[in-house]
Design a protein around this motif. Structure first.
Motif, PDB file in Angstrom:
ATOM      1  N   VAL A 182      -1.055  93.848 -46.879  1.00 35.76           N
ATOM      2  CA  VAL A 182      -2.528  93.861 -46.869  1.00 35.76           C
ATOM      3  C   VAL A 182      -3.061  94.873 -45.867  1.00 35.76           C
ATOM      4  O   VAL A 182      -4.251  94.829 -45.523  1.00 35.76           O
ATOM      5  N   ASP A 183      -2.190  95.773 -45.400  1.00 38.99           N
ATOM      6  CA  ASP A 183      -2.574  96.774 -44.393  1.00 38.99           C
ATOM      7  C   ASP A 183      -3.219  96.110 -43.183  1.00 38.99           C
ATOM      8  O   ASP A 183      -4.238  96.588 -42.646  1.00 38.99           O
ATOM      9  N   GLY A 184      -2.633  94.992 -42.743  1.00 33.80           N
ATOM     10  CA  GLY A 184      -3.163  94.293 -41.587  1.00 33.80           C
ATOM     11  C   GLY A 184      -2.749  94.946 -40.285  1.00 33.80           C
ATOM     12  O   GLY A 184      -1.959  95.901 -40.243  1.00 33.80           O
ATOM     13  N   VAL A 185      -3.295  94.428 -39.186  1.00 35.69           N
ATOM     14  CA  VAL A 185      -2.986  94.980 -37.862  1.00 35.69           C
ATOM     15  C   VAL A 185      -2.061  94.057 -37.071  1.00 35.69           C
ATOM     16  O   VAL A 185      -1.611  94.422 -35.981  1.00 35.69           O
ATOM     17  N   GLY A 186      -1.787  92.880 -37.579  1.00 40.06           N
ATOM     18  CA  GLY A 186      -0.890  91.970 -36.883  1.00 40.06           C
ATOM     19  C   GLY A 186      -0.904  90.600 -37.516  1.00 40.06           C
ATOM     20  O   GLY A 186      -1.603  90.351 -38.507  1.00 40.06           O
ATOM     21  N   GLY A 187      -0.126  89.707 -36.953  1.00 41.02           N
ATOM     22  CA  GLY A 187      -0.077  88.348 -37.472  1.00 41.02           C
ATOM     23  C   GLY A 187       0.879  87.487 -36.686  1.00 41.02           C
ATOM     24  O   GLY A 187       1.655  87.985 -35.851  1.00 41.02           O
ATOM     25  N   ASP A 188       0.805  86.189 -36.904  1.00 38.21           N
ATOM     26  CA  ASP A 188       1.747  85.275 -36.258  1.00 38.21           C
ATOM     27  C   ASP A 188       1.918  84.036 -37.116  1.00 38.21           C
ATOM     28  O   ASP A 188       1.077  83.717 -37.975  1.00 38.21           O
ATOM     29  N   LEU A 189       3.015  83.352 -36.872  1.00 37.93           N
ATOM     30  CA  LEU A 189       3.356  82.118 -37.577  1.00 37.93           C
ATOM     31  C   LEU A 189       3.637  81.052 -36.533  1.00 37.93           C
ATOM     32  O   LEU A 189       4.509  81.224 -35.677  1.00 37.93           O
ATOM     33  N   SER A 206      -8.268  90.164 -34.266  1.00 38.54           N
ATOM     34  CA  SER A 206      -9.014  91.116 -35.074  1.00 38.54           C
ATOM     35  C   SER A 206     -10.342  90.490 -35.451  1.00 38.54           C
ATOM     36  O   SER A 206     -10.547  89.279 -35.263  1.00 38.54           O
ATOM     37  N   GLU A 207     -11.217  91.292 -36.002  1.00 36.53           N
ATOM     38  CA  GLU A 207     -12.519  90.773 -36.415  1.00 36.53           C
ATOM     39  C   GLU A 207     -12.425  89.971 -37.704  1.00 36.53           C
ATOM     40  O   GLU A 207     -13.342  89.215 -38.037  1.00 36.53           O
ATOM     41  N   VAL A 226      -3.082  86.079 -40.208  1.00 33.33           N
ATOM     42  CA  VAL A 226      -2.952  87.518 -40.450  1.00 33.33           C
ATOM     43  C   VAL A 226      -4.231  88.181 -39.983  1.00 33.33           C
ATOM     44  O   VAL A 226      -5.333  87.791 -40.403  1.00 33.33           O
ATOM     45  N   HIS A 227      -4.092  89.155 -39.092  1.00 36.16           N
ATOM     46  CA  HIS A 227      -5.250  89.882 -38.566  1.00 36.16           C
ATOM     47  C   HIS A 227      -5.482  91.112 -39.431  1.00 36.16           C
ATOM     48  O   HIS A 227      -4.626  92.000 -39.531  1.00 36.16           O
ATOM     49  N   LEU A 228      -6.672  91.150 -40.080  1.00 34.47           N
ATOM     50  CA  LEU A 228      -7.009  92.198 -41.032  1.00 34.47           C
ATOM     51  C   LEU A 228      -7.958  93.216 -40.402  1.00 34.47           C
ATOM     52  O   LEU A 228      -8.776  92.882 -39.525  1.00 34.47           O
ATOM     53  N   ALA A 229      -7.865  94.454 -40.913  1.00 33.87           N
ATOM     54  CA  ALA A 229      -8.757  95.506 -40.412  1.00 33.87           C
ATOM     55  C   ALA A 229     -10.152  95.379 -40.994  1.00 33.87           C
ATOM     56  O   ALA A 229     -11.130  95.868 -40.418  1.00 33.87           O
ATOM     57  N   GLY A 230     -10.284  94.742 -42.152  1.00 36.71           N
ATOM     58  CA  GLY A 230     -11.580  94.569 -42.789  1.00 36.71           C
ATOM     59  C   GLY A 230     -11.558  93.359 -43.686  1.00 36.71           C
ATOM     60  O   GLY A 230     -10.591  92.580 -43.711  1.00 36.71           O
ATOM     61  N   GLN A 231     -12.645  93.187 -44.430  1.00 33.91           N
ATOM     62  CA  GLN A 231     -12.702  92.062 -45.342  1.00 33.91           C
ATOM     63  C   GLN A 231     -11.636  92.209 -46.428  1.00 33.91           C
ATOM     64  O   GLN A 231     -11.476  93.286 -46.998  1.00 33.91           O
ATOM     65  N   ASP A 234     -10.073  90.797 -53.431  1.00 35.29           N
ATOM     66  CA  ASP A 234      -9.596  89.665 -54.217  1.00 35.29           C
ATOM     67  C   ASP A 234      -8.076  89.697 -54.364  1.00 35.29           C
ATOM     68  O   ASP A 234      -7.409  88.651 -54.301  1.00 35.29           O
ATOM     69  N   ASP A 235      -7.525  90.921 -54.564  1.00 32.62           N
ATOM     70  CA  ASP A 235      -6.070  91.036 -54.677  1.00 32.62           C
ATOM     71  C   ASP A 235      -5.391  90.616 -53.383  1.00 32.62           C
ATOM     72  O   ASP A 235      -4.343  89.949 -53.396  1.00 32.62           O
ATOM     73  N   ASP A 236      -5.983  91.008 -52.248  1.00 39.41           N
ATOM     74  CA  ASP A 236      -5.405  90.629 -50.956  1.00 39.41           C
ATOM     75  C   ASP A 236      -5.464  89.117 -50.761  1.00 39.41           C
ATOM     76  O   ASP A 236      -4.526  88.505 -50.239  1.00 39.41           O
ATOM     77  N   ASP A 237      -6.576  88.508 -51.185  1.00 40.95           N
ATOM     78  CA  ASP A 237      -6.684  87.050 -51.073  1.00 40.95           C
ATOM     79  C   ASP A 237      -5.583  86.352 -51.873  1.00 40.95           C
ATOM     80  O   ASP A 237      -4.942  85.405 -51.393  1.00 40.95           O
TER      81      ASP A 237
END
Length: 661
Positions: A182-189, A206-207, A226-231, A234-237
């Motif tokens: 999803v071209d995110g900037v980071g994440g954690d579990l 992220s915002e 998951v920290h996303l760069a933007g909204q 639908d495919d990403d969701d």
């Protein structure tokens, strides 16, 4: 083909390195190699950037047979052993173990002030068939479907990769693939019950964070962030929903495997505990072992109590995982009213877990009380405490350990009662002491073949008669245990009563034979040797009568020995009129000794060698001139040491010596 990328020491570097590998190795035939390369590069870059705070360069070289990837960072020295044991190849040096498992070859290089870790992955070199050309007007739709398909494929780890990775490593790789997808900037579990992330990658905030609980069968297993760069689109969701489901299944699978491993570990633990407890035949030792088994596996501290017949608990032992806090455990058990009340209630058979924590040495303890119940009777109580409350698995393990401890305590209690009964019965069958007879020196030795477990069949007695003479009796009853004890007691008491009543040696033995024949049993047979010593006057005259018993040995003052007495018939077999018994007489000169014994002495055997009467006479000859006690001790020691094994038969010796003074 060669490509390279330089990365700053930034938390986003591992994700950037993965994307660089994915772009560089985007050919369809390199799909498996690309996935492995992404995994290994992200681990090695994490080593360099996150743990060593070093800039890093990633280089990819490809030829017809394989791919070589190099990760260069500032020179931090060769792989070294650590002070506490282990090396960078252990868990602290993430990446190296995976490289070793998955790469065809790998190594390290040091040149120009930089360290490089390289690995090689083999490729087949064959290109996959080109996909068919899409129909006119369908190119954009085909490309979109193709991209979605490739994105979904990232949620599946190839079997080769899964086999090489732990659950945590699999979760980290999937998280990084999800962030990439999803071209995110980071994440954690984060797993349920923990506040710290199990795995993490990239930026911490992220915002536009995406949060999703991992749920299987209404059970919350963890949280994916998951920290996303933007909204998200639908495919990403949809992709994130599927990714969360994939992680949920992975977490559930791990939980099942871990529960099975934990169950197997608990079974092994309980089996080992049972074996240890079963080896103890002492109540106090069994309870002490139980506390040492509980600590530190199930609790930080544990105390064991035995419950008496009135239902009152009495502390036997207490222990703590830290030895310097054992006194604090004792103080708590003595002074804390809530704990004492719980233990008293546990003595009635009630299992308890205190609702509030108890302070011990400045730390809070969750206390549980487990009664030890066997055959409907509460035999003891285990009180234990730990910093965290017992979970369901640990609580069930504690209850099962308590049940097995109770069985072991019950067995130990029964054993102690049997030993006490056998010792009391054995003591009643032997004289409390030998009489003090003027002109004679008496000594005796006795050992049962199974001390404390069953009553021996050998017996001896010595007593003075009204006319001033002294009678010594020694016998051997067939068998052991309660039945043999009954015959032993009968024989000893009948002989003493008859001889005190004036019967001769032969008459006393005949009447005992009649009594044994009148009350048949499997242990009614016995051998007896009787000796009467007349000390009146200047001479010591001895009369000996044998009923199937080995001949006594006379040890003269000069060291010579001889067997005395006429062989007679075993008692309890023949009728009185067929019983052959004869008395023999001898004189004991100053320094002479008469030694009476049972066949437990002479029948000590080492293979084909037997101690025998010859061995006994040789030993006794060397004791000439010694006191009666020294003679008895030397004969006993020689017989016992003849074979390096425990006694197989009871052993009895009586020595009557005429002093020289």
């Amino acid at each position: 083909m060669t490509a390279a990328l330089s990365l700053a020491p930034d938390p986003a570097a591992p994700q950037q390195a993965r994307r660089f590998i994915a772009t560089t190795l985007d050919a369809p035939e390199l799909a498996e190699a690309r996935e492995i390369a992404e995994l290994l590069v992200s681990e090695l870059v994490t080593n360099a950037v996150v743990h060593a705070a070093s800039p890093v360069e990633v280089a990819v070289e490809r030829d017809d047979t394989g791919i070589v990837v190099r990760v260069r960072d500032a020179d931090t020295g060769p792989l070294v052993m650590r002070a506490g044991g282990g090396s960078e190849l252990d868990e602290g040096g993430r990446g190296f173990l995976l490289v070793d498992r998955l790469a065809e070859a790998w190594g390290t290089e040091h040149q120009g002030g930089r360290k490089s870790v390289w690995f090689r992955l083999a490729t087949s070199g064959d290109r996959s068939p080109e996909p068919p050309e899409p129909r006119a007007g369908a190119g954009e739709k085909f490309t979109s479907v193709r991209a979605a398909e490739q994105k979904l494929r990232t949620l599946l780890l190839r079997p080769l990769i899964r086999r090489a990775m732990t659950f945590e490593e699999q979760a980290r790789e999937l998280l990084q693939r999800i962030v990439d997808g999803v071209d995110g900037v980071g994440g954690d579990l984060t797993m349920h019950g923990s506040t710290d992330p199990l795995v993490h990658c990239g930026a911490d905030v992220s915002e536009h964070p995406y949060l999703r609980d991992l749920i299987v069968d209404d059970r919350r297993l963890g949280t994916l962030t998951v920290h996303l760069a933007g909204q998200p689109s639908d495919d990403d969701d949809c992709f994130l929903e599927l990714a969360a489901e994939r992680l949920s299944l992975l977490a559930a699978e791990h939980g099942v495997v871990r529960a099975e491993q934990q169950r197997e570990a608990e079974l092994d633990y309980l089996a080992e505990a049972t074996e240890l407890l079963a080896g103890s035949m002492n109540v106090a030792l069994t309870l002490t072992l139980a506390t040492q088994i509980v600590v530190p596996r199930l609790a930080d501290w544990c105390a064991a109590f035995v419950v008496d017949d009135r239902g009152r608990p009495r502390r036997v032992t207490a222990t703590h995982r830290r030895e310097d806090r054992i006194d604090a455990v004792h103080e708590l058990l003595d002074n804390d009213k809530e704990v004492r009340t719980a233990i008293a209630t546990g003595a009635t058979g009630a299992t308890q877990r205190l609702p509030s924590t108890i302070t011990l040495a400045g730390q809070r303890s969750h206390v549980a009380v487990v009664p030890l119940i066997s055959r409907g009777r509460t035999l003891g109580v285990l009180a234990l405490g730990r910093a965290t409350p017992l979970d369901a698995v640990a609580f069930m393990a504690t209850l099962e350990l308590g049940r097995r401890t109770a069985i072991a305590v019950d067995n130990a209690r029964l054993h102690e009662e049997q030993v006490a009964a056998a010792n009391a019965l054995q003591a009643s069958l032997l004289p409390s002491g030998l009489p003090d007879i003027p002109g004679l020196d008496l000594a005796a030795r006795y050992h049962a073949a199974a001390p404390g477990l069953s009553v021996g069949g050998d017996f001896y007695d010595a007593f003075a008669l009204p006319d001033g003479s002294v009678v010594v009796a020694i016998g051997d009853v067939c068998g052991k245990g309660a039945e043999a004890a009954a015959v032993t007691g009968t024989s000893r008491d009948v002989l003493r009563l008859l001889l005190l009543d004036g019967a001769s040696l032969t008459d006393a033995l005949r009447r005992l034979n009649r009594a044994l024949n009148d009350h048949p049993s499997s242990s009614r047979f016995c051998t007896v040797a009787l000796a009467r010593f007349d000390t009146r006057g200047d001479r010591v005259q001895a009369s000996v009568c044998l009923a199937g018993h080995p001949e006594p040995v006379v040890v003269r003052a000069d060291g010579s020995t001889e067997l005395v007495g006429e062989a007679g018939d075993l008692l309890g077999v023949l009728p009185d009129d067929a019983l052959g018994l004869e008395e023999s007489t001898l004189t004991l000169e100053p320094g002479d000794a008469l030694v009476l014994y049972t066949d437990g002495i002479t029948e000590r055997r080492d293979g084909r060698r037997m101690f025998g009467q010859t061995g006994l006479r040789q030993v006794l000859s060397s004791t000439a001139g010694q006191p009666a006690d020294a003679i008895a001790e030397r004969a006993e020691e020689a017989a016992r040491s003849f074979v390096d094994s425990e006694l197989r038969d009871d052993l009895a010796i009586v020595v009557v010596r005429r002093p020289t003074g």
